[in-house]
Scaffold this active site. Structure first.
Site, mmCIF file in Angstrom:
data_model
loop_
_atom_site.group_PDB
_atom_site.id
_atom_site.type_symbol
_atom_site.label_atom_id
_atom_site.label_comp_id
_atom_site.label_asym_id
_atom_site.label_seq_id
_atom_site.Cartn_x
_atom_site.Cartn_y
_atom_site.Cartn_z
ATOM 1 N N TYR A 6 7.238 2.549 -7.965
ATOM 2 C CA TYR A 6 6.733 1.174 -7.955
ATOM 3 C C TYR A 6 6.282 0.747 -9.355
ATOM 4 C CZ TYR A 6 6.906 1.558 -2.868
ATOM 5 O OH TYR A 6 7.320 1.734 -1.576
ATOM 6 N N GLU A 31 0.858 -1.185 0.000
ATOM 7 C CA GLU A 31 0.000 0.000 0.000
ATOM 8 C C GLU A 31 0.893 1.232 0.000
ATOM 9 O OE1 GLU A 31 -0.598 -2.003 2.992
ATOM 10 O OE2 GLU A 31 -2.485 -2.970 2.506
#
Length: 153
Positions: free
Chosen positions: A115, A103
């Protein structure tokens, strides 16, 4: 830069880094407990004897859940987070994980972009997941085809 499993002697420095990076940092006690958790993989990056960053992941069956990634402000944009994530992904490969997920605050656009570059995809959101300030979490997952972390290299 040296990447090695986090050790008990680093817990205080990691807790200080937690306080630098997160509005709700993990305590020294919590971090120390992770060192005893057989399903946890926590790694530290050091440069010249100084903690540059750390990252941790929990393994549940064939799934990986990245708990924290933190890099000291003085070491950002120097490849520390990339080296730590690659280490976690290699650990995932060794343990035959199918995917790794995490998360990230929806407002942390730099982390989301980072990411994505490693191959993570947005797969959902957790409404109001974060506090201080209140913010949604973007749920991102990297599916490991053939249990290989090659897509992150």
């Amino acid at each position: 830069m040296e990447i090695a499993r986090m050790e008990a002697g680093q817990v205080s420095a990691v807790a200080a880094l937690e306080r630098q990076c997160f509005s709700e940092p993990w305590s020294e006690r919590t971090l120390a407990q992770e060192l005893e958790n057989p399903r946890a993989a926590f790694w530290a990056a050091s440069e010249g004897g100084r903690l540059a960053g750390y990252a941790g992941m929990h393994r549940v069956l064939d799934e990986g859940y990245i708990a924290n990634v933190a890099v000291d402000a003085a070491f950002r944009r120097q490849g520390v987070a990339t080296a730590l994530l690659r280490t976690l992904l290699e650990d995932a490969q060794i343990h035959g994980l199918s995917f790794v997920t995490l998360e990230v605050r929806e407002g942390n656009l730099a982390a989301i972009s980072f990411y994505r570059k490693l191959g993570f995809q947005e797969v959902g959101r957790r409404k109001g997941f974060y506090t201080a300030p209140q913010e949604d979490a973007v749920l991102m997952t990297l599916f490991l085809s053939g249990n290989s972390a090659d897509s992150a290299r």
